[in-house]
Scaffold this motif. Structure first.
Motif, short mmCIF file in Angstrom:
data_model
loop_
_atom_site.label_atom_id
_atom_site.label_comp_id
_atom_site.label_asym_id
_atom_site.label_seq_id
_atom_site.Cartn_x
_atom_site.Cartn_y
_atom_site.Cartn_z
N MET A 115 -27.09 -36.09 33.14
CA MET A 115 -27.60 -37.37 32.66
C MET A 115 -26.69 -38.49 33.16
SD MET A 115 -28.19 -38.63 28.72
CE MET A 115 -29.08 -37.12 28.34
N GLU A 116 -27.30 -39.52 33.72
CA GLU A 116 -26.54 -40.64 34.27
C GLU A 116 -26.90 -41.92 33.55
OE1 GLU A 116 -27.26 -40.82 38.43
OE2 GLU A 116 -26.68 -38.73 38.80
N LEU A 117 -25.98 -42.88 33.62
CA LEU A 117 -26.21 -44.16 32.95
C LEU A 117 -27.43 -44.87 33.53
CD1 LEU A 117 -22.57 -45.53 32.59
CD2 LEU A 117 -24.04 -44.58 30.80
N ARG A 118 -27.64 -44.74 34.84
CA ARG A 118 -28.79 -45.42 35.44
C ARG A 118 -30.10 -44.84 34.92
NH1 ARG A 118 -29.73 -43.27 41.57
NH2 ARG A 118 -29.39 -41.05 41.19
N GLN A 119 -30.10 -43.53 34.57
CA GLN A 119 -31.30 -42.94 34.00
C GLN A 119 -31.55 -43.49 32.59
OE1 GLN A 119 -30.00 -38.85 34.36
NE2 GLN A 119 -31.44 -38.45 36.03
N LEU A 120 -30.47 -43.64 31.82
CA LEU A 120 -30.61 -44.19 30.48
C LEU A 120 -31.07 -45.64 30.53
CD1 LEU A 120 -27.45 -42.70 28.71
CD2 LEU A 120 -29.80 -41.83 28.72
N ARG A 121 -30.52 -46.42 31.46
CA ARG A 121 -30.95 -47.83 31.59
C ARG A 121 -32.44 -47.88 31.97
NH1 ARG A 121 -25.82 -48.37 34.31
NH2 ARG A 121 -24.35 -49.51 32.98
N ALA A 122 -32.84 -46.99 32.87
CA ALA A 122 -34.25 -46.96 33.29
C ALA A 122 -35.15 -46.62 32.11
CB ALA A 122 -34.43 -45.94 34.41
N LEU A 123 -34.75 -45.61 31.31
CA LEU A 123 -35.57 -45.20 30.17
C LEU A 123 -35.71 -46.34 29.17
CD1 LEU A 123 -37.03 -42.93 28.60
CD2 LEU A 123 -34.82 -42.43 27.51
N VAL A 124 -34.61 -47.00 28.84
CA VAL A 124 -34.66 -48.11 27.87
C VAL A 124 -35.53 -49.23 28.39
CG1 VAL A 124 -33.27 -49.91 26.75
CG2 VAL A 124 -32.43 -47.55 26.82
N CYS A 125 -35.40 -49.55 29.67
CA CYS A 125 -36.17 -50.64 30.24
C CYS A 125 -37.67 -50.30 30.25
CB CYS A 125 -35.68 -50.93 31.66
SG CYS A 125 -36.38 -52.44 32.37
N ILE A 126 -38.01 -49.07 30.60
CA ILE A 126 -39.43 -48.67 30.59
C ILE A 126 -39.99 -48.74 29.19
CG2 ILE A 126 -41.01 -46.74 30.99
CD1 ILE A 126 -39.08 -45.80 33.23
N ALA A 127 -39.20 -48.27 28.21
CA ALA A 127 -39.67 -48.29 26.83
C ALA A 127 -39.89 -49.72 26.35
CB ALA A 127 -38.66 -47.58 25.93
N GLU A 128 -39.00 -50.64 26.74
CA GLU A 128 -39.11 -52.02 26.30
C GLU A 128 -40.24 -52.76 27.01
OE1 GLU A 128 -35.21 -53.53 26.93
OE2 GLU A 128 -34.40 -52.70 25.06
N CYS A 129 -40.44 -52.44 28.29
CA CYS A 129 -41.50 -53.11 29.06
C CYS A 129 -42.87 -52.48 28.84
CB CYS A 129 -41.16 -53.08 30.56
SG CYS A 129 -39.72 -54.08 31.02
N GLY A 130 -42.87 -51.16 28.56
CA GLY A 130 -44.14 -50.48 28.36
C GLY A 130 -44.94 -50.33 29.63
N ASN A 131 -44.25 -50.54 30.77
CA ASN A 131 -44.98 -50.51 32.04
C ASN A 131 -43.98 -50.27 33.16
OD1 ASN A 131 -45.95 -52.07 34.59
ND2 ASN A 131 -47.82 -51.72 33.41
N LEU A 132 -44.29 -49.33 34.05
CA LEU A 132 -43.38 -49.01 35.14
C LEU A 132 -43.19 -50.18 36.10
CD1 LEU A 132 -44.28 -45.32 36.09
CD2 LEU A 132 -42.06 -46.17 35.34
N THR A 133 -44.27 -50.88 36.40
CA THR A 133 -44.19 -51.99 37.36
C THR A 133 -43.26 -53.09 36.83
OG1 THR A 133 -46.43 -51.52 38.16
CG2 THR A 133 -45.49 -53.69 38.66
N ARG A 134 -43.47 -53.50 35.57
CA ARG A 134 -42.62 -54.55 35.00
C ARG A 134 -41.17 -54.09 34.86
NH1 ARG A 134 -47.24 -55.47 31.70
NH2 ARG A 134 -46.31 -54.26 29.99
N ALA A 135 -40.98 -52.82 34.50
CA ALA A 135 -39.62 -52.30 34.36
C ALA A 135 -38.92 -52.29 35.71
CB ALA A 135 -39.66 -50.88 33.78
N ALA A 136 -39.64 -51.90 36.77
CA ALA A 136 -39.04 -51.89 38.10
C ALA A 136 -38.65 -53.30 38.53
CB ALA A 136 -40.02 -51.27 39.11
N GLN A 137 -39.50 -54.27 38.26
CA GLN A 137 -39.19 -55.66 38.59
C GLN A 137 -37.94 -56.14 37.83
OE1 GLN A 137 -42.86 -57.63 37.58
NE2 GLN A 137 -43.83 -57.16 39.56
N GLN A 138 -37.85 -55.77 36.56
CA GLN A 138 -36.72 -56.21 35.74
C GLN A 138 -35.42 -55.56 36.21
OE1 GLN A 138 -37.55 -56.59 31.57
NE2 GLN A 138 -35.46 -56.06 31.00
N LEU A 139 -35.53 -54.32 36.68
CA LEU A 139 -34.34 -53.62 37.15
C LEU A 139 -34.01 -53.94 38.60
CD1 LEU A 139 -35.03 -50.13 35.52
CD2 LEU A 139 -33.24 -51.74 34.86
#
Length: 212
Positions: A1-25
């Motif tokens: 488990m890596e920090l970047r995976q955790l950041r990605a998971l939190v961002c996806i959960a908060e955005c509710g959308n892969l496209t928006r999460a990718a843009q935010q990250l």
């Protein structure tokens, strides 16, 4: 488990959308999808539920998101904690003092000033005789000690003179030497019985009085 995976998971959960999460990250969607898939493979369970429009955390995903937020918050705070500690903003200091030194306003002033400047440094206090305080310093159990008289030079210790105080003599009201308010020459105390500190309790002060 890596920090970047955790950041990605939190961002996806908060955005509710892969496209928006990718843009935010600031990354492309395919790499973000791979991060999520890798994390799900490591956990052995789906973490996000795919919906017709977006996605939401599963029960397992929600539990991990909550933990991930705490982990990421701690990681982000680490740099500040390290810098704070490097600059003396955190830690512990043990200070010793004699019972008589504790009565002097200087001790309270010094402690208040220290706590005001370094509020997150833990301060522990120890009251003891001069000999015990010296042993505490030599054993590195104490970081500093406030005493009323200097010790003999110690190779591993350094001392600093903070202030000087007048020496006074106290005696019974009816004693001949107590009748005048003028300064009393030390020579007039020759032959008088004196009440002194026991030398083991305060060798420096005892020796200074006897020498005077």
């Amino acid at each position: 488990m890596e920090l970047r995976q955790l950041r990605a998971l939190v961002c996806i959960a908060e955005c509710g959308n892969l496209t928006r999460a990718a843009q935010q990250l600031g990354m492309q969607q395919p790499p973000l999808t791979r991060l999520l898939q890798q994390l799900e493979a490591e956990m052995g369970t789906p973490l996000m539920e795919r919906l017709p429009r977006g996605m939401r955390p599963t029960a397992a995903g929600l539990a991990l998101v909550q933990e991930a937020r705490m982990v990421l918050a701690r990681v982000e705070a680490m740099a500040g904690l390290v810098q704070d500690a490097a600059q003396g903003g955190r830690g512990h200091v043990a200070i010793g003092f004699t019972s008589s030194a504790a009565l002097h306003p200087l001790v309270a002033q010094v402690l208040r000033a220290f706590r005001a400047q370094w509020p997150r440094v833990k301060v522990t206090l120890e009251e003891a005789g001069s000999g015990e305080l010296l042993d505490g310093l030599l054993a590195q159990r104490l970081h500093a000690a406030l005493v009323r008289s200097a010790w003999e030079a110690q190779p591993s210790l350094s001392s600093r003179h903070l202030l000087s105080e007048p020496m006074v003599v106290a005696g019974p009201l009816g004693h001949a030497l107590m009748q005048s308010r003028r300064p009393l020459p030390l020579a007039q105390l020759r032959g008088q019985p004196l009440v002194l500190y026991r030398r083991p309790a305060g060798p420096g002060l005892h020796d200074s009085i006897v020498a005077a």
